[in-house]
Design an enzyme around this catalytic site. Structure first.
Site, PDB file in Angstrom:
ATOM      1  N   ARG A   1      -1.253  18.452   2.523  1.00 39.83           N
ATOM      2  CA  ARG A   1      -0.201  18.700   2.470  1.00 39.83           C
ATOM      3  C   ARG A   1       0.684  18.433   1.080  1.00 39.83           C
ATOM      4  O   ARG A   1      -0.271  18.119   0.289  1.00 39.83           O
ATOM      5  CB  ARG A   1       0.441  17.883   3.713  1.00 39.83           C
ATOM      6  CG  ARG A   1       0.414  16.491   3.578  1.00 39.83           C
ATOM      7  CD  ARG A   1       1.648  15.200   3.766  1.00 39.83           C
ATOM      8  NE  ARG A   1       1.321  14.085   3.696  1.00 39.83           N
ATOM      9  CZ  ARG A   1       1.215  13.095   3.079  1.00 39.83           C
ATOM     10  NH1 ARG A   1       1.810  13.903   1.680  1.00 39.83           N
ATOM     11  NH2 ARG A   1       0.843  11.686   3.242  1.00 39.83           N
TER      12      ARG A   1
ATOM     13  N   HIS B   1       0.606  -1.327   0.143  1.00 41.62           N
ATOM     14  CA  HIS B   1       0.058  -0.167  -0.314  1.00 41.62           C
ATOM     15  C   HIS B   1       0.948   1.246   0.259  1.00 41.62           C
ATOM     16  O   HIS B   1       0.438   2.275   0.423  1.00 41.62           O
ATOM     17  CB  HIS B   1      -0.835   0.061   1.430  1.00 41.62           C
ATOM     18  CG  HIS B   1      -2.106  -1.147   1.066  1.00 41.62           C
ATOM     19  ND1 HIS B   1      -3.134  -1.227   0.111  1.00 41.62           N
ATOM     20  CD2 HIS B   1      -1.921  -2.141   2.184  1.00 41.62           C
ATOM     21  CE1 HIS B   1      -3.524  -2.495   0.990  1.00 41.62           C
ATOM     22  NE2 HIS B   1      -3.272  -3.033   1.702  1.00 41.62           N
TER      23      HIS B   1
END
Length: 636
Positions: free
Chosen positions: A296, A234
């Site tokens: 971000r 992942h």
């Protein structure tokens, strides 16, 4: 515009922010832990402030010390980079309450998207499609198991406060649900301080496509998409922009959904809206769903910069300083294609375990963008993410850009730590990837081929032996009138031993016998047909289509190894989180013995065979080094 900013981060992202700040005439302040006292970002900044010891909890996660450092040095704003405190709304409030500017979104916006369950509820309200699943507050294990059954297996368990693959588990059926749930919750608690999870339907042919957005608190634009489908555990490996096979209709739909998400929370700064896309049968406007929003700058932002010509960090500084968005949506366009490959210190054949070590040798190509926080001689410490560099290339089309990526990876040389470089080289030439047929399962399907340990040919072994012989006994020159000089060299490569006999026919000509194969070598300039060097403690690395590192073996020391089936060693430095057995317990092959945390990820150490636990050498809370004895087994 600010005159001085503090960068609340380390490594390659700190160096990247420093580069743009310097170009804009903005001075920078670096912060560092004891492990980073000599780091590249510390050297490049105009000022540097020590935070504390190596563990992030005592240094880079100390918001109070970071804010005080900004005040003490006269910085007007703080750039968080990514990771650490970049998505911590409490830290944002600390910054603003001190009269400083946070270069990023508001605490309110971060909170709105910080928990995956709440973010999905917000997106449903805004009309953005979301993946079917359970996003509620009930965390009872039996209840979650029933919800998973309702959704239908396979399902994903995901930490609501997660990111980077931490706290995420794929569950194929009900029999594994309880164990995977407990593991995901424990990892989420350790990484984020929040064990809560959500359950989602797992799309069987998923593509991970994300959209770069940028807002000024009032308006927002998108800077098109990135395809991040090439993942292991992942976590992203190679990213590209734009996404292969993308249609105008889907790009418009995803871009509008991402902008809607940003506007719904009054977003200011750089952010990424991540979508899961059904790749079966081609991309279509009704086949994408919201996953999460990263509030971000992303690790893979260089590919977006490459195809748009936009400096996203410069935009961050300008918007944080009160300026409006530098460009409108109709002024943004796509120019060519770009790839980014993440070069890590990690042991790929061992399951991508993070590695440490001193980078004895580090060479990058001159015709690629390199984002790195290390140089030759730097240490890869066990405390932080083991990234060495990001290698980014751009070309007028996908095929050209991919050839440039392949060439850039071939020209990269690393010695001193195991890396994923050979894996990246193979992946960049994978037939499906080359054809643009990608999904998040591509690496797993090709694991046996992509992740195997390198197998050197006779010539690589011979070249390593020649370099080893030069080091072991001086230059291979001088031979008698009646026979050539003969030298025997023993090389180790993991559990494999190579014995080589070298016959020196002249100062620039050698014949090597490698397991009966005869190899003739001639020196050309500084090498013998491939780049090779001696480094570290009795090691030789040969660089070519693959990088192979050999140890120079003392023949008298051979045969002293302990049988690997009787012991379990720590595969990396880490913290012992759980001990599942005790001395005297009977275990079967594959049984869970110890849970080790490294780089904020959990790694389960399992029994290599059936046996009895004869000795348990670790306790919860122990900090262990790579190779430390953890468990010894005896026959039943």
């Amino acid at each position: 515009m600010f005159t001085k900013i503090l960068i609340a981060n380390r490594g390659e992202i700190a160096c990247r922010i420093i580069r743009t700040a310097r170009a804009m005439g903005v001075r920078t302040v670096a912060v560092y832990s004891d492990a980073d006292a000599g780091a590249l970002h510390v050297q490049q900044a105009d000022q540097a402030v020590r935070l504390g010891p190596a563990p992030a909890a005592d240094s880079y996660l100390r918001g109070d010390l970071i804010v005080q450092a900004a005040l003490d040095t006269g910085a007007q704003a703080i750039h968080p980079g990514y990771g650490f405190l970049s998505e911590n709304p409490d830290f944002v409030e600390q910054v603003t309450q001190a009269g400083l500017v946070f270069i990023g979104p508001s605490a309110q916006a971060i909170r709105a998207m910080g928990l995956k369950d709440a973010a999905k509820a917000l997106m449903v309200k805004a009309g953005v499609p979301v993946v079917p699943g359970y996003h509620g507050a009930d965390q009872d294990g039996a209840f979650l198991a029933r919800e998973a059954a309702k959704i239908g297996y396979p399902v994903l368990i995901k930490a609501v406060a997660g990111g980077g693959g931490k706290g995420m588990r794929l569950v194929d059926g009900p029999a594994q649900f309880a164990e995977h749930l407990a593991s995901a919750q424990a990892e989420a608690r350790n990484a984020f301080g929040n064990p809560a999870v959500l359950i989602e339907k797992y799309i069987t042919t998923p593509r991970h496509i994300e959209v770069q957005v940028f807002g000024d608190g009032t308006d927002a634009v998108h800077l098109f998409e990135r395809d991040c489908s090439l993942q292991r555990r992942h976590q992203k490996v190679i990213e590209e922009a734009p996404a292969p096979g993308m249609t105008v209709a889907l790009r418009d739909a995803m871009g509008q959904a991402a902008v809607t998400a940003a506007k719904a929370i009054g977003y200011a700064g750089a952010g990424t809206v991540e979508f899961i896309v059904d790749g079966a049968g081609g991309l279509r406007p009704d086949g994408f769903w919201f996953m999460e929003m990263n509030t971000r700058l992303q690790v893979e932002h260089p590919v977006t910069e490459a195809i748009t010509g936009v400096d996203l960090v410069a935009w961050q500084l300008r918007v944080a300083a009160g300026e409006p968005l530098p460009m409108r949506q109709d002024q943004l366009g796509i120019n060519g294609h770009a790839f980014e490959a993440r070069l890590y210190a990690e042991d790929v054949p061992a399951g991508f375990l993070p590695a440490t070590g001193r980078l004895d040798h580090l060479v990058f190509p001159s015709d690629a963008r390199i984002d790195s926080g290390v140089v030759a001689g730097s240490e890869i410490a066990p405390w932080y993410d083991p990234m060495i560099a990001k290698v980014t290339v751009q070309g007028p089309d996908r095929a050209t850009a991919l050839r440039k990526l392949q060439a850039a990876l071939d020209a990269t040389e690393v010695a001193g730590s195991v890396t994923n470089l050979d894996f990246l080289r193979l992946l960049a030439r994978d037939a499906d990837f080359v054809a643009g047929v990608v999904d998040t399962g591509l690496i797993a399907r090709g694991q046996g081929r992509l992740c195997a340990a390198p197998v050197p040919d006779a010539q690589m072994i011979a070249i390593a032996a020649v370099v080893a012989a030069y080091i072991a006994a001086g230059p291979l020159v001088g031979f008698t009138l009646w026979q050539p000089l003969v030298r025997r060299i023993v090389l180790g490569q993991g559990d494999v031993v190579h014995e080589v006999s070298l016959q020196v026919l002249g100062p620039d000509q050698i014949t090597a016998d490698v397991a009966g194969a005869q190899v003739s070598l001639r020196r050309h300039g500084a090498d013998w047909g491939a780049r090779a060097l001696r480094h570290g403690v009795r090691q030789v690395s040969v660089f070519g289509a693959q990088t192979v590192t050999f140890s120079i073996v003392d023949p008298l020391a051979r045969g002293s190894d302990i049988a690997g089936g009787d012991v379990v060693l720590a595969p990396m430095p880490g913290l012992v989180r759980e001990v599942a057995v005790q001395e005297g317990d009977h275990v079967v092959q594959g049984a869970r013995l110890i849970v080790l945390e490294a780089m904020k990820m959990e790694h389960v150490l399992r029994a290599p065979r059936d046996g009895v636990v004869a000795s348990m050498c670790a306790e919860p809370g122990d900090q262990v080094a790579a190779g430390d004895l953890m468990v010894a087994l005896a026959p039943i």
